[in-house]
Structures are given as structure tokens and as C-alpha cells.
Enzyme design. Structure first.
Site, PDB file in Angstrom:
ATOM      1  N   LYS A  54     -47.362 -62.481   0.137  1.00 41.78           N
ATOM      2  CA  LYS A  54     -46.520 -62.838   1.279  1.00 41.78           C
ATOM      3  C   LYS A  54     -47.308 -63.688   2.272  1.00 41.78           C
ATOM      4  O   LYS A  54     -46.874 -64.752   2.677  1.00 41.78           O
ATOM      5  CB  LYS A  54     -45.994 -61.551   1.937  1.00 41.78           C
ATOM      6  CG  LYS A  54     -45.176 -61.800   3.176  1.00 41.78           C
ATOM      7  CD  LYS A  54     -44.634 -60.506   3.768  1.00 41.78           C
ATOM      8  CE  LYS A  54     -44.110 -60.779   5.168  1.00 41.78           C
ATOM      9  NZ  LYS A  54     -43.589 -59.594   5.830  1.00 41.78           N
ATOM     10  N   GLU A  99     -58.056 -59.734  -1.728  1.00 41.93           N
ATOM     11  CA  GLU A  99     -58.076 -59.359  -3.153  1.00 41.93           C
ATOM     12  C   GLU A  99     -57.341 -60.422  -3.986  1.00 41.93           C
ATOM     13  O   GLU A  99     -57.821 -60.862  -5.033  1.00 41.93           O
ATOM     14  CB  GLU A  99     -57.380 -58.002  -3.366  1.00 41.93           C
ATOM     15  CG  GLU A  99     -58.126 -56.808  -2.810  1.00 41.93           C
ATOM     16  CD  GLU A  99     -57.826 -56.531  -1.353  1.00 41.93           C
ATOM     17  OE1 GLU A  99     -57.271 -57.436  -0.663  1.00 41.93           O
ATOM     18  OE2 GLU A  99     -58.143 -55.433  -0.884  1.00 41.93           O
ATOM     19  N   GLY A 132     -43.543 -56.478   2.886  1.00 42.04           N
ATOM     20  CA  GLY A 132     -44.195 -56.522   1.572  1.00 42.04           C
ATOM     21  C   GLY A 132     -43.624 -55.480   0.619  1.00 42.04           C
ATOM     22  O   GLY A 132     -43.277 -55.779  -0.524  1.00 42.04           O
ATOM     23  N   ARG A 133     -43.512 -54.250   1.090  1.00 39.34           N
ATOM     24  CA  ARG A 133     -43.059 -53.173   0.194  1.00 39.34           C
ATOM     25  C   ARG A 133     -41.554 -53.191  -0.024  1.00 39.34           C
ATOM     26  O   ARG A 133     -41.031 -52.370  -0.771  1.00 39.34           O
ATOM     27  CB  ARG A 133     -43.517 -51.816   0.742  1.00 39.34           C
ATOM     28  CG  ARG A 133     -43.105 -51.540   2.174  1.00 39.34           C
ATOM     29  CD  ARG A 133     -43.878 -50.353   2.749  1.00 39.34           C
ATOM     30  NE  ARG A 133     -43.640 -50.168   4.164  1.00 39.34           N
ATOM     31  CZ  ARG A 133     -44.291 -50.801   5.133  1.00 39.34           C
ATOM     32  NH1 ARG A 133     -45.219 -51.701   4.830  1.00 39.34           N
ATOM     33  NH2 ARG A 133     -44.039 -50.561   6.395  1.00 39.34           N
ATOM     34  N   GLU A 190     -46.433 -46.000   3.099  1.00 40.93           N
ATOM     35  CA  GLU A 190     -46.811 -47.081   4.010  1.00 40.93           C
ATOM     36  C   GLU A 190     -45.739 -47.241   5.101  1.00 40.93           C
ATOM     37  O   GLU A 190     -46.031 -47.700   6.201  1.00 40.93           O
ATOM     38  CB  GLU A 190     -47.014 -48.402   3.247  1.00 40.93           C
ATOM     39  CG  GLU A 190     -47.853 -49.395   4.026  1.00 40.93           C
ATOM     40  CD  GLU A 190     -48.221 -50.644   3.233  1.00 40.93           C
ATOM     41  OE1 GLU A 190     -47.325 -51.407   2.862  1.00 40.93           O
ATOM     42  OE2 GLU A 190     -49.429 -50.875   3.005  1.00 40.93           O
ATOM     43  N   HIS A 250     -47.318 -30.384 -18.678  1.00 37.74           N
ATOM     44  CA  HIS A 250     -48.496 -29.860 -19.361  1.00 37.74           C
ATOM     45  C   HIS A 250     -49.753 -30.084 -18.532  1.00 37.74           C
ATOM     46  O   HIS A 250     -50.860 -30.019 -19.057  1.00 37.74           O
ATOM     47  CB  HIS A 250     -48.618 -30.497 -20.742  1.00 37.74           C
ATOM     48  CG  HIS A 250     -47.446 -30.142 -21.599  1.00 37.74           C
ATOM     49  ND1 HIS A 250     -47.400 -29.003 -22.365  1.00 37.74           N
ATOM     50  CD2 HIS A 250     -46.231 -30.733 -21.735  1.00 37.74           C
ATOM     51  CE1 HIS A 250     -46.215 -28.928 -22.978  1.00 37.74           C
ATOM     52  NE2 HIS A 250     -45.487 -29.968 -22.594  1.00 37.74           N
ATOM     53  N   LYS A 305     -59.717 -53.254   6.196  1.00 35.81           N
ATOM     54  CA  LYS A 305     -59.907 -54.664   5.836  1.00 35.81           C
ATOM     55  C   LYS A 305     -60.996 -55.289   6.694  1.00 35.81           C
ATOM     56  O   LYS A 305     -61.873 -56.002   6.197  1.00 35.81           O
ATOM     57  CB  LYS A 305     -58.610 -55.452   6.065  1.00 35.81           C
ATOM     58  CG  LYS A 305     -57.478 -55.138   5.125  1.00 35.81           C
ATOM     59  CD  LYS A 305     -56.330 -56.109   5.415  1.00 35.81           C
ATOM     60  CE  LYS A 305     -55.042 -55.690   4.745  1.00 35.81           C
ATOM     61  NZ  LYS A 305     -53.901 -56.511   5.125  1.00 35.81           N
TER      62      LYS A 305
HETATM   63  O1  LIG Z   1     -48.300 -59.945  -0.144  1.00 30.06           O
HETATM   64  P1  LIG Z   1     -49.546 -59.883   0.662  1.00 30.06           P
HETATM   65  O2  LIG Z   1     -49.451 -60.622   1.952  1.00 30.06           O
HETATM   66  O3  LIG Z   1     -50.724 -60.354  -0.167  1.00 30.06           O
HETATM   67  O4  LIG Z   1     -49.804 -58.372   1.022  1.00 30.06           O
HETATM   68  C1  LIG Z   1     -50.056 -57.404   0.064  1.00 30.06           C
HETATM   69  C2  LIG Z   1     -50.081 -56.014   0.667  1.00 30.06           C
HETATM   70  O5  LIG Z   1     -51.214 -55.852   1.476  1.00 30.06           O
HETATM   71  C3  LIG Z   1     -51.133 -55.498   2.826  1.00 30.06           C
HETATM   72  O6  LIG Z   1     -52.370 -55.058   3.250  1.00 30.06           O
HETATM   73  C4  LIG Z   1     -50.055 -54.491   3.173  1.00 30.06           C
HETATM   74  O7  LIG Z   1     -50.561 -53.221   3.452  1.00 30.06           O
HETATM   75  C5  LIG Z   1     -48.988 -54.363   2.121  1.00 30.06           C
HETATM   76  O8  LIG Z   1     -47.803 -53.986   2.751  1.00 30.06           O
HETATM   77  C6  LIG Z   1     -48.798 -55.640   1.368  1.00 30.06           C
HETATM   78  O9  LIG Z   1     -47.761 -55.475   0.441  1.00 30.06           O
END
Ligand SMILES: O=P(O)(O)OC[C@H]1O[C@H](O)[C@H](O)[C@@H](O)[C@@H]1O
Length: 550
Positions: free
Chosen positions: A211, A217, A273-274, A359, A390, A514
Site C-alpha cells: 500500500k 521488508e 492494509g488488512r 491489528e 490431536h 520499525k
Molecule cells: O502494504 P504495506 O504498506 O506494505 O503494509 C504492509 C503492512 O505493514 C504495516 O506495518 C501494517 O501494520 C499493516 O497493516 C500492513 O498491512
């Protein structure tokens, strides 16, 4: 809200009534509740689209439900819901609208943000995604050397990974089996290594999903993937265009990375994002299942959106599920909530829900800016049910913790299951029904004795029961049903955040880690003196360097 501007949920008359009701119920027994009402099993059910929701095995009476609905009314859950659907900026700490529901709105719908209808833009992107997906699926889209694409690698993390990765698993039987999709999220190089080591770069398409397009990462993995591709193809940067596309809200950063913005699929800051999986973030899934199936999934989302928006409180499934969670979390001190799918295809579903729920509602500051004095979001966990039986079900059955659980199952196996395996489905589902029965009704000491069990073993073989579960049953796991399930949980999470008076749509809690990771990295690589490192971390970093021979 009180005169001092603070919301004191747990001092409201509705909350107090619930607490009193909880006390009066005391050791409420499911056996007794069922004995007292022969219609309970059939009566405590709801139908939402294709989902049959049975909530009879809960520690509730009609009075409980009435009082919970009063709490929902007092906290104006439906008022906030309407504000969300209208595009108001209900994500107050980020000053943003919350409009994942617009991502699945019908083409002719009108949803305005700042006075502008966003639905046409949503459909423009969907159409662009569809055209692209068809090109990849048909082989019209060619890699740099002219070969067709055989593997798609989605690089993203959090909301840019969990949704498509979960749905790709869930809908595997609907995918083009000739075209594989892999998912890379972890900054651990092992993730990308394992994803690409056996691939032919000439036949590989990378989808960079982010996003913000700033997530370290993802950008790190995307850069490494580009290096790998160019090295494998022995090509220059002009090879990137045929092998990299981006899904993002940030065109500038996408261009900086070297991806042609013509190959970028956009979404907007009013999609969290979620909550983004049914936006452009779903491109990898759309390539796998095809645009028509993807649109069927969106229709599934829409069915539950409409239900949540219009169904009265008495028959509103997300409201009910949210309220049940409040009942256990706030009045029984339940700390967690298990989601247990009886479908191998839903093996990643709970992992996806962890981000969606934890989240969103893992907050301790209220929308009024003050600390909340009540429990908020639960720990969400679980894996496919039979495997769990199990492993950890022992604790659910006989441990000391109350763990409400959702059981999700399907009447039909997927259509393309090998004929020889179809008969296993009834066995799977027999386990499904057996478990919720055992959890609810247990086995009394007398029932154990009646089996001739020696007296000293009777306590060990007794099941107290009374473990509450919701059963969600549908005919078959189709794209539409998956969309319905996800929307059900999205709105359940919404309901709970509304009641707890928290902002379910920000995520400030992920920021500190972060910032600190960036700060500590030079200490690892160069042994740099990093200001503000505590003594424990300093010693651990020294140990790390020693172990790495630095
Ligand atoms: O899609 P991006 O901007 O790379 O974000 C990826 C993810 O990382 C962030 O740290 C948020 O905690 C998430 O809500 C998000 O989905």
C-alpha cells in the site's frame, strides 16, 4: 460520553445490567439451557447469504441477547456503521474514511469521499486488473525473452500478503493448476530463496504488493527479486517491465523503484492494509482463479455488507458475533478466541483473521484519547480443526481457560476432489459435529461411571462441557462463500471496536518496532554505538556479533 469528554463504557447502565445479569446467571449450564428450551437448537440460528450460523451452544439466554443488543444501541454501533458506509472519516487518528465496502460496491453504486464518487475508480482498476489477469492466464503476456508466465510471485507483507495467500489456498480448486502462485513476505532471505530457487526467471512474474511502497521488508525483497531476475536473465533494467508489476497507493515510489506506472494497479488511502485484499491487492488471486471468479467473490462480500447494513439487530449476524465476543471477553474474562475451520483449504484463514482482528482491536486507548478501562480485542488463534484435535483441543476440553470458538465447515467437498476421496468428507464433518457437541455438553462423572471406569479415573475422564461455540455451515467453499465469510469477520471486528470505543482502523502499535529496527541495524552490521540501547539489548547484540564472528 461523560461531561469530562471521557467515555466510561463500564459505567453505563447497559454495562451494569449485563454485569448483574452475568452474576445472576452464575454457573450457567448448556445442558440446562437446552433442557429448558426444546427449540433452542433450531431457534438460535441465522442465515446470511449462504452461511448458516448456529449460536445455540453459547452461554446465553434471550435476556442476555436483549441486554447485549441494548449495549450495541447505547454505543451506537449502527450509527458508526452508517457513517462508515457513507464514507465519513471514522478512522479519526489517521483522518481517513474507511471504505473497504466500496471495493465491492456494484458498478452503479455511489459512495462519496470528500464529495467525490469513488465507485467508478474502483471499477476502472478492477477492469484493468481483469484485462491483465486474462493476458497472463492466456499466455498473451510474455516475459522479457518471449516466454509465457508459469509462476507468479507475490511479494508483500501483512495485509499485502495474508489475504491473497489465504484466498489462494482457500480457492485452490478454482485455480488454473498450470499457473502457480507463491507468496513471499518475510525479510528473512530464506523466504525469497525458497520461492525462487527452482524457478525459471524467464517464466516468472513478480507482483510487488505494498500500500505504502515504503515497507522495508517488501522493498528489500522486491529489490533482491529484481537483482535475481536480471542476473538469471543476464539482462539489463529494461527486462524489469515484463516481469514486475506493482499494487500500491503510492505511484511516486513505484516509479522510483523502476516499475512502469502503466503496470501499477492502484488503490486508495481509505482502504486499510488488512481490509485491502479485495482491492488491487487481490491481483495474484485474480490471476489464479480468473476475473469472473474474483467478481463472484466480491459479490459474496457484498451480500454480507448488505446484510450488515440493513438487517435488524435481532438477526444481524456480524452484530451478534461481535456481541458474543464482548460477552465472553468482558463478562467471563475470556482472553482468546479460536477459529477452527474444518476445511484444509482454509488452513491460512485464521492467520488472516489474526491480522484483521488483532491489528484492528488490539488497542488500549479509546477514541476519546483516554485509556480504556475494559478488555478489548482477544488473542485470535487456531488451525484446521482435525489437526488441532490431536494437538491442543485437550486444553479447550479440559484446561482451565474459557476459549470460545468458531467452527467453520462445509456440506460438500470441493468439486474436483479425487472421487476416491469424497467419502472422507463425512468423516471430516462427523468430527466437526462431534467436537462442538463434546465441548458444549461434555460427559458427567455419572456417564463416565456408567462405562465401568475405575473410580480413581473418573475425574480424569470427566468433561465439564460448557465450552461455547458458534457453528458456521455452508454448502460449499466457493469464491462467493469465501467473500461472505471474510465480510462477516470484518464487520464482527467493526462491531466490537465500536462498542469498545476504539479506532479499529489505525495501527500505531506496529510503528515503534520499525523505528527501533532501523536504529539497531548499524549496531549489528558495523558494531556502531547506538544511542538509547538498553543494557539487555546491548548485551544481546554483542552476543550476536560474537556468534557471527564479527
Ligand atoms: O502494504 P504495506 O504498506 O506494505 O503494509 C504492509 C503492512 O505493514 C504495516 O506495518 C501494517 O501494520 C499493516 O497493516 C500492513 O498491512
Amino acid at each position: 460520553m461523560n461531561a469530562d469528554g471521557r467515555t466510561r463504557l463500564n459505567q453505563t447502565p447497559e454495562w451494569t445490567s449485563l454485569a448483574k445479569h452475568r452474576e445472576e446467571l452464575g454457573e450457567v449450564r448448556l445442558r440446562e439451557l437446552f433442557a429448558a428450551d426444546s427449540g433452542r437448537g433450531a431457534g438460535y440460528t441465522l442465515q446470511v447469504g449462504d452461511l448458516h450460523v448456529d449460536y445455540s451452544k453459547h452461554l446465553i439466554t434471550d435476556e442476555t441477547l436483549r441486554l447485549l443488543r441494548e449495549l450495541a444501541a447505547a454505543t451506537d454501533v449502527f450509527g458508526l456503521r452508517d457513517a462508515m458506509f457513507r464514507g465519513e472519516k471514522i478512522n479519526t487518528t489517521e483522518d481517513r474514511a474507511v471504505l473497504h465496502t466500496a471495493l465491492r460496491a456494484a458498478r452503479d453504486a455511489v459512495v462519496e469521499v470528500d464529495g467525490e464518487n469513488v465507485v467508478p475508480a474502483v471499477h476502472t482498476v478492477l477492469d484493468k486488473m481483469s484485462a491483465f489477469a486474462e493476458k497472463v492466464r492466456s499466455g498473451e503476456w510474455r516475459g522479457h525473452t518471449g516466454r509465457r508466465i508459469r509462476t507468479v510471485v507475490n511479494i508483500g507483507i501483512g495485509g499485502s500478503d495474508l489475504g491473497p495467500a489465504m484466498a489462494y489456498e482457500a480457492l485452490r480448486s478454482f485455480t488454473d493448476r498450470e499457473l502457480a502462485v507463491r507468496f513471499v513476505s518475510n525479510v528473512d532471505g530464506a523466504d525469497l530463496h525458497e520461492a525462487v530457487r527452482d524457478l525459471d526467471a524467464a517464466e516468472t512474474l513478480f507482483i510487488i504488493a505494498s500500500k505504502t511502497f515504503t515497507t522495508i521488508e517488501t522493498i528489500t525483497n522486491a529489490t533482491s527479486a529484481r537483482d535475481w531476475l536480471l542476473a538469471e536473465l543476464k539482462a539489463g533494467p529494461d527486462a524489469v517491465a515484463a516481469h514486475f508489476v506493482a499494487l500500491s497507493t503510492n505511484a511516486e515510489k513505484v516509479a522510483d523503484f523502476g516499475i512502469d506506472t502503466a503496470n501499477m494497479f492502484a488503490f486508495w488511502d481509505w482502504v486499510g492494509g488488512r481490509y485491502s485484499f479485495d482491492s488491487a491487492i487481490g491481483l495474484s488471486l485474480m490471476i489464479a482463479i480468473g476475473p469472473d471468479r474474483f467478481r463472484e467473490m466480491l459479490e459474496g462480500f457484498r451480500i454480507v455488507d448488505e446484510h450488515f447494513r440493513t438487517a435488524p439487530a435481532e438477526s444481524n449476524a456480524p452484530l451478534l458475533m461481535g456481541l458474543l465476543g464482548v460477552w465472553y471477553g468482558n463478562f467471563f474474562d475470556a482472553q482468546s478466541h479460536a477459529v477452527l475451520p474444518y476445511s484444509h483449504y482454509l488452513s491460512r484463514f485464521t492467520a488472516y483473521l489474526q491480522q484483521l482482528d488483532m491489528e484492528s482491536n488490539g488497542k488500549s486507548t479509546g477514541r476519546d484519547g483516554h485509556p480504556v478501562d475494559w478488555q478489548t480485542g482477544p488473542v485470535v488463534w487456531g488451525t484446521p480443526g482435525t489437526n488441532g484435535q490431536h494437538a491442543y483441543y485437550q486444553l479447550i476440553h479440559q484446561g482451565t481457560k474459557l476459549i470460545p470458538a468458531d467452527f467453520i465447515g462445509f456440506a460438500e467437498p470441493v468439486e474436483d476432489l479425487l472421487p476416491g476421496l469424497v467419502s472422507q468428507h463425512d468423516l471430516l464433518m462427523a468430527n466437526f459435529f462431534a467436537q462442538t457437541q463434546a465441548l458444549a455438553f461434555g460427559k458427567t462423572p455419572d456417564e463416565v461411571r456408567a462405562e465401568g471406569v475405575p473410580e480413581e479415573l473418573v475425574p480424569h475422564k470427566t468433561f465439564m462441557g460448557n465450552h461455547p461455540t458458534t457453528t458456521i455451515l455452508a454448502r460449499e467453499l466457493t469464491p462467493s462463500v469465501l467473500g461472505q465469510l471474510i465480510a462477516l469477520y470484518e464487520h464482527k471486528v467493526f462491531v466490537q471496536g465500536a462498542i469498545w470505543n476504539i479506532d479499529s482502523f489505525d495501527q500505531w502499535g506496529v510503528e515503534l518496532g520499525k523505528v527501533l529496527a532501523k536504529r539497531v541495524e548499524p549496531a549489528l552490521t558495523e558494531g556502531a554505538e547506538v544511542a538509547g540501547l538498553d543494557e539487555s539489548t546491548r548485551a544481546l547484540v554483542a552476543k550476536y556479533r560474537e556468534l557471527r564472528g564479527r
